[in-house]
Design a protein around this motif. Structure first.
Motif, PDB file in Angstrom:
ATOM      1  N   HIS A 128       0.457  -1.326  -0.391  1.00 33.07           N
ATOM      2  CA  HIS A 128      -0.139  -0.117  -0.070  1.00 33.07           C
ATOM      3  C   HIS A 128       1.193   1.603   0.265  1.00 33.07           C
ATOM      4  O   HIS A 128       0.219   2.185  -0.619  1.00 33.07           O
ATOM      5  N   VAL A 129       1.693   1.800   0.454  1.00 28.79           N
ATOM      6  CA  VAL A 129       2.439   2.610   0.408  1.00 28.79           C
ATOM      7  C   VAL A 129       3.305   2.893  -1.122  1.00 28.79           C
ATOM      8  O   VAL A 129       3.586   3.573  -1.395  1.00 28.79           O
ATOM      9  N   ILE A 130       4.447   1.354  -1.957  1.00 27.52           N
ATOM     10  CA  ILE A 130       4.379   1.253  -3.047  1.00 27.52           C
ATOM     11  C   ILE A 130       3.063   2.097  -4.004  1.00 27.52           C
ATOM     12  O   ILE A 130       4.481   3.003  -4.996  1.00 27.52           O
ATOM     13  N   PRO A 131       2.511   1.887  -3.765  1.00 29.60           N
ATOM     14  CA  PRO A 131       1.484   2.791  -5.216  1.00 29.60           C
ATOM     15  C   PRO A 131       1.694   4.185  -5.359  1.00 29.60           C
ATOM     16  O   PRO A 131       1.660   4.927  -5.762  1.00 29.60           O
ATOM     17  N   GLN A 132       1.435   4.548  -3.523  1.00 31.83           N
ATOM     18  CA  GLN A 132       2.101   6.156  -3.262  1.00 31.83           C
ATOM     19  C   GLN A 132       3.328   6.951  -3.815  1.00 31.83           C
ATOM     20  O   GLN A 132       3.412   7.618  -4.663  1.00 31.83           O
ATOM     21  N   MET A 133       3.896   6.086  -3.638  1.00 28.69           N
ATOM     22  CA  MET A 133       5.663   6.378  -4.036  1.00 28.69           C
ATOM     23  C   MET A 133       5.120   6.488  -5.716  1.00 28.69           C
ATOM     24  O   MET A 133       6.369   7.232  -6.376  1.00 28.69           O
ATOM     25  N   GLU A 134       4.604   5.171  -6.516  1.00 28.96           N
ATOM     26  CA  GLU A 134       4.748   5.478  -7.491  1.00 28.96           C
ATOM     27  C   GLU A 134       4.307   6.447  -8.132  1.00 28.96           C
ATOM     28  O   GLU A 134       4.663   7.320  -9.170  1.00 28.96           O
ATOM     29  N   ASN A 135       3.227   7.301  -7.467  1.00 34.32           N
ATOM     30  CA  ASN A 135       2.023   8.635  -8.129  1.00 34.32           C
ATOM     31  C   ASN A 135       3.016   9.477  -7.557  1.00 34.32           C
ATOM     32  O   ASN A 135       2.730  11.070  -8.852  1.00 34.32           O
ATOM     33  N   GLN A 136       4.364   9.871  -6.912  1.00 36.59           N
ATOM     34  CA  GLN A 136       4.851  10.211  -6.501  1.00 36.59           C
ATOM     35  C   GLN A 136       6.345  10.306  -7.393  1.00 36.59           C
ATOM     36  O   GLN A 136       6.921  11.665  -7.575  1.00 36.59           O
ATOM     37  N   GLY A 137       6.711   9.318  -7.986  1.00 36.18           N
ATOM     38  CA  GLY A 137       7.384   9.160  -9.064  1.00 36.18           C
ATOM     39  C   GLY A 137       9.472   9.107  -7.739  1.00 36.18           C
ATOM     40  O   GLY A 137      10.160   8.762  -9.241  1.00 36.18           O
ATOM     41  N   TYR A 138       9.111   8.518  -6.943  1.00 42.22           N
ATOM     42  CA  TYR A 138      10.042   8.795  -6.089  1.00 42.22           C
ATOM     43  C   TYR A 138       9.346   7.807  -4.455  1.00 42.22           C
ATOM     44  O   TYR A 138       8.758   7.856  -4.403  1.00 42.22           O
ATOM     45  N   GLY A 139      10.532   7.664  -3.868  1.00 47.82           N
ATOM     46  CA  GLY A 139      10.565   6.928  -2.131  1.00 47.82           C
ATOM     47  C   GLY A 139      11.934   5.953  -1.951  1.00 47.82           C
ATOM     48  O   GLY A 139      12.212   5.360  -2.782  1.00 47.82           O
ATOM     49  N   SER A 140      11.717   5.546  -0.927  1.00 49.59           N
ATOM     50  CA  SER A 140      12.845   4.872  -0.073  1.00 49.59           C
ATOM     51  C   SER A 140      11.870   4.764   1.057  1.00 49.59           C
ATOM     52  O   SER A 140      11.161   4.957   2.477  1.00 49.59           O
ATOM     53  N   ILE A 141      12.188   3.140   0.980  1.00 48.52           N
ATOM     54  CA  ILE A 141      11.775   2.537   1.417  1.00 48.52           C
ATOM     55  C   ILE A 141      12.372   1.367   3.016  1.00 48.52           C
ATOM     56  O   ILE A 141      13.297   0.894   1.738  1.00 48.52           O
ATOM     57  N   VAL A 142      12.270   1.422   4.100  1.00 50.45           N
ATOM     58  CA  VAL A 142      13.886   0.379   5.007  1.00 50.45           C
ATOM     59  C   VAL A 142      12.955  -0.688   5.249  1.00 50.45           C
ATOM     60  O   VAL A 142      11.906  -0.292   6.475  1.00 50.45           O
ATOM     61  N   ASN A 143      13.087  -2.009   5.755  1.00 52.82           N
ATOM     62  CA  ASN A 143      12.453  -2.781   5.702  1.00 52.82           C
ATOM     63  C   ASN A 143      13.311  -3.316   7.431  1.00 52.82           C
ATOM     64  O   ASN A 143      14.358  -3.234   7.399  1.00 52.82           O
ATOM     65  N   THR A 144      13.373  -3.544   7.919  1.00 52.14           N
ATOM     66  CA  THR A 144      13.550  -4.054   9.383  1.00 52.14           C
ATOM     67  C   THR A 144      13.918  -5.635   9.208  1.00 52.14           C
ATOM     68  O   THR A 144      12.704  -6.530   9.580  1.00 52.14           O
ATOM     69  N   ALA A 145      14.912  -6.039   8.788  1.00 54.13           N
ATOM     70  CA  ALA A 145      15.142  -7.668   9.020  1.00 54.13           C
ATOM     71  C   ALA A 145      16.055  -7.841  10.210  1.00 54.13           C
ATOM     72  O   ALA A 145      15.879  -7.391  11.264  1.00 54.13           O
ATOM     73  N   SER A 146      16.646  -8.769  10.153  1.00 47.33           N
ATOM     74  CA  SER A 146      17.680  -9.182  10.416  1.00 47.33           C
ATOM     75  C   SER A 146      18.574 -10.049  10.399  1.00 47.33           C
ATOM     76  O   SER A 146      18.623 -10.983   9.749  1.00 47.33           O
ATOM     77  N   ASN A 147      19.734 -10.514  11.183  1.00 55.89           N
ATOM     78  CA  ASN A 147      21.224 -10.515  10.825  1.00 55.89           C
ATOM     79  C   ASN A 147      20.194 -12.675  10.932  1.00 55.89           C
ATOM     80  O   ASN A 147      20.686 -12.957   9.899  1.00 55.89           O
ATOM     81  N   THR A 148      18.932 -12.257  11.341  1.00 58.29           N
ATOM     82  CA  THR A 148      18.463 -13.843  11.415  1.00 58.29           C
ATOM     83  C   THR A 148      17.839 -14.550   9.930  1.00 58.29           C
ATOM     84  O   THR A 148      17.716 -15.269   9.721  1.00 58.29           O
ATOM     85  N   ALA A 149      17.771 -13.373   9.022  1.00 60.13           N
ATOM     86  CA  ALA A 149      17.707 -13.909   8.003  1.00 60.13           C
ATOM     87  C   ALA A 149      18.526 -14.565   7.109  1.00 60.13           C
ATOM     88  O   ALA A 149      18.275 -14.874   5.560  1.00 60.13           O
ATOM     89  N   TYR A 150      19.816 -14.643   7.438  1.00 56.51           N
ATOM     90  CA  TYR A 150      21.094 -15.455   7.275  1.00 56.51           C
ATOM     91  C   TYR A 150      20.680 -16.719   7.504  1.00 56.51           C
ATOM     92  O   TYR A 150      21.677 -17.687   7.027  1.00 56.51           O
ATOM     93  N   ILE A 151      20.997 -17.366   8.776  1.00 56.13           N
ATOM     94  CA  ILE A 151      21.304 -18.024   9.256  1.00 56.13           C
ATOM     95  C   ILE A 151      20.094 -18.516  10.045  1.00 56.13           C
ATOM     96  O   ILE A 151      18.711 -18.417   9.902  1.00 56.13           O
ATOM     97  N   GLY A 152      20.112 -19.910  10.779  1.00 59.27           N
ATOM     98  CA  GLY A 152      19.153 -20.200  11.419  1.00 59.27           C
ATOM     99  C   GLY A 152      19.516 -20.299  13.464  1.00 59.27           C
ATOM    100  O   GLY A 152      21.040 -19.289  13.372  1.00 59.27           O
TER     101      GLY A 152
END
Length: 252
Positions: A120-144
């Motif tokens: 729901h944020v990407i379509p708004q940023m498409e309308n603007q013609g720009y934007g930056s998104i930062v998701n919060t992952a974790s170092n556990t995104a690479y490991i078990g």
């Protein structure tokens, strides 16, 4: 980077507040989204300043996500930077002991919440013609990690969503990246310590520090510095990346 409109989910948490403060200190306006009004009010009192908007919202509910995006647009006409940050640990249990309902709750907040934010944020940023998104992952995104199956699965999924969204949004001048923190001194880490050594969090804390090359926990402010960079135009040619903020744990 001043006069930006910055939307932050999980805005009442430790990392959310640290990101908000970094932007407030640099002349931006922040919109904090979190599940409880009381927590949002406490965050606003803690942060101080006038450039703070509060929205009670549930990142797992699509109607609620639509509303926090719509309210931000109604108030400010744009979203320059979106920190898709809300998340939980969930219970520390092995796969064989974790209830499906517990697994579903973790995935709903940590993964579905990120997906709906992007949706729901990407379509708004498409309308603007720009934007930056930062998701919060974790170092556990690479490991078990034994005893955290729901959390591990959810953060692996965030890594995949980050890369996919970056490819889909690039043609619209939208950047999508992720921070991958580990062992950050927040309430979530305190919860892990208390689960590992009930009544003696310092004991498990010292054990956890032994696995960190820097020998200490990170601070929310250290995460916020990296998140701020990724959100800013200083990272204008950075997209689809995962930035570790883990004291060297992934290098070990």
């Amino acid at each position: 980077m001043t006069d930006k409109i910055v939307l932050i989910t999980g805005g009442a948490g430790g990392i959310g507040q640290a990101i908000a403060k970094e932007h407030l200190d640099n002349g931006n306006t922040v919109v904090l989204v979190d599940l409880k009004k009381e927590a949002l009010n406490a965050a606003k009192n803690n942060l101080g300043g006038d450039n703070i908007e509060l929205i009670v919202g549930d990142v797992t509910d699509e109607d609620s996500v639509k509303k926090y995006v719509a309210r931000t647009i109604e108030k400010f006409d744009r979203i320059d930077i979106f920190y898709n940050n809300a998340g939980i640990n969930g219970p520390l249990k092995p796969i064989k002991e974790l209830d499906k309902s517990e697994f579903d709750t973790i995935m709903s907040i940590n993964t579905t919440g990120v997906f709906l934010g992007l949706k729901h944020v990407i379509p708004q940023m498409e309308n603007q013609g720009y934007g930056s998104i930062v998701n919060t992952a974790s170092n556990t995104a690479y490991i078990g990690s034994a005893g955290m199956p729901g959390y591990i699965a959810s953060k692996h999924a965030v890594a995949g969503l980050t890369k996919t969204a970056a490819l889909e949004a690039a043609e619209h001048n939208i950047r999508v990246n992720a921070i991958a923190p580990a062992a950050i001194d927040t309430d979530m880490l305190a919860d892990i310590q208390n689960n590992l050594s009930p009544g003696e969090p310092e004991k498990s804390g010292e054990a956890l520090k032994q696995g960190i090359p820097f020998g200490r926990f990170g601070t929310p402010e250290e995460v916020a510095k990296v998140a701020y960079f990724l959100g800013s135009d200083a990272a204008s040619f950075v997209t689809g990346s995962m930035y570790n903020v883990d004291g060297g744990m992934q290098a070990d």
